[in-house]
Design a protein around this motif. Structure first.
Motif, short mmCIF file in Angstrom:
data_model
loop_
_atom_site.label_atom_id
_atom_site.label_comp_id
_atom_site.label_asym_id
_atom_site.label_seq_id
_atom_site.Cartn_x
_atom_site.Cartn_y
_atom_site.Cartn_z
N UNK A 147 0.73 -1.11 0.11
CA UNK A 147 -0.02 0.08 0.09
C UNK A 147 0.85 1.25 -0.07
N UNK A 148 0.64 2.12 -0.92
CA UNK A 148 1.37 3.66 -0.89
C UNK A 148 2.76 3.27 -0.86
N UNK A 149 3.36 3.71 0.16
CA UNK A 149 5.02 3.47 0.20
C UNK A 149 5.57 2.48 1.01
N UNK A 150 4.65 1.68 1.32
CA UNK A 150 5.20 0.30 2.01
C UNK A 150 5.45 -0.87 0.91
N UNK A 151 6.57 -1.25 1.11
CA UNK A 151 7.10 -2.27 0.16
C UNK A 151 7.46 -3.44 1.06
N UNK A 152 7.09 -4.87 0.64
CA UNK A 152 7.55 -5.88 1.41
C UNK A 152 8.53 -6.53 0.48
N UNK A 153 9.77 -6.81 1.10
CA UNK A 153 10.94 -7.24 0.63
C UNK A 153 11.62 -8.54 1.05
N UNK A 154 11.87 -9.40 0.04
CA UNK A 154 12.56 -10.65 0.59
C UNK A 154 13.73 -11.14 -0.45
N UNK A 155 14.90 -11.45 0.07
CA UNK A 155 16.01 -11.67 -0.42
C UNK A 155 16.24 -13.45 -0.20
N UNK A 156 15.81 -14.11 -1.25
CA UNK A 156 16.07 -15.53 -1.38
C UNK A 156 17.27 -16.22 -0.70
N UNK A 157 18.48 -15.98 -0.92
CA UNK A 157 19.59 -16.73 -0.64
C UNK A 157 19.88 -16.29 0.74
N UNK A 158 19.61 -15.21 1.49
CA UNK A 158 19.78 -14.84 2.66
C UNK A 158 18.66 -15.14 3.31
#
Length: 183
Positions: A147-158
């Motif tokens: 929503x808006x300025x919120x972004x879920x981030x996921x880094x696979x290898x770590x």
């Protein structure tokens, strides 16, 4: 001629440190120029970086110079036709990478964040530069604008996941526990 589009400054939350970065329009593409100063488990670092970016917000190349833990660094990553090299040596393990991700700064999240749709998901692979070493390997990442300025981030290898707060230019303003903008 370069035209500065945006500037930001972060302070580290998990250690002594700061990073100053500016985004410029250059020859139909973009350029990130930053100066990271921090202390990590290996010692003090004073690193300057330049990331050359195409008009499609994909990385064309990047340079990192300075010192880390008393060791001088001079790194040049180049992507030509999808093939990556580091200081002139081919890096076939980076095939399919669209971006660079420098583990020492939130600046390099900018490119995938600029490619994201207003609502939805973006998956990308980055050439992940970590210190000490340096070590460069692929990092599969996903970004979901919730929503808006919120972004879920996921880094696979770590196996790292968090929620980023992003400003309208695409710079991260809050990287929980690691970085936040210093107004």
């Amino acid at each position: 001629m370069t035209e500065i589009i945006a500037t930001t400054r972060w302070r580290a939350l998990d250690r002594d440190g700061e990073d100053k970065c500016r985004l410029a329009l250059l020859n139909g593409g973009y350029m990130l120029v930053g100066h990271a100063r921090f202390r990590d488990g290996a010692g003090w670092a004073a690193l300057d970086y330049v990331v050359r970016i195409g008009s499609d917000w994909r990385t064309l190349g990047a340079d990192v110079t300075g010192t880390h833990a008393g060791t001088e660094l001079k790194l040049k990553l180049v992507c030509e036709g999808g093939a990556w090299s580091l200081n002139g040596a081919p890096q076939p393990q980076l095939d399919g990478c669209e971006d660079v991700d420098f583990a020492f700064t939130p600046a390099t999240n900018l490119m995938p964040l600029r490619r994201m749709p207003d609502v939805g998901r973006l998956s990308t692979r980055s050439a992940w530069l970590r210190l000490p070493g340096p070590t460069v390997s692929p990092l599969d990442q996903s970004y979901i604008r919730e929503r808006g300025n919120i972004v879920s981030y996921h880094a696979e290898q770590s196996a790292y996941a968090t929620q980023l707060v992003v400003d309208p230019t695409g710079f991260v303003t809050t990287y929980p526990g690691l970085w936040e903008t210093d107004a």
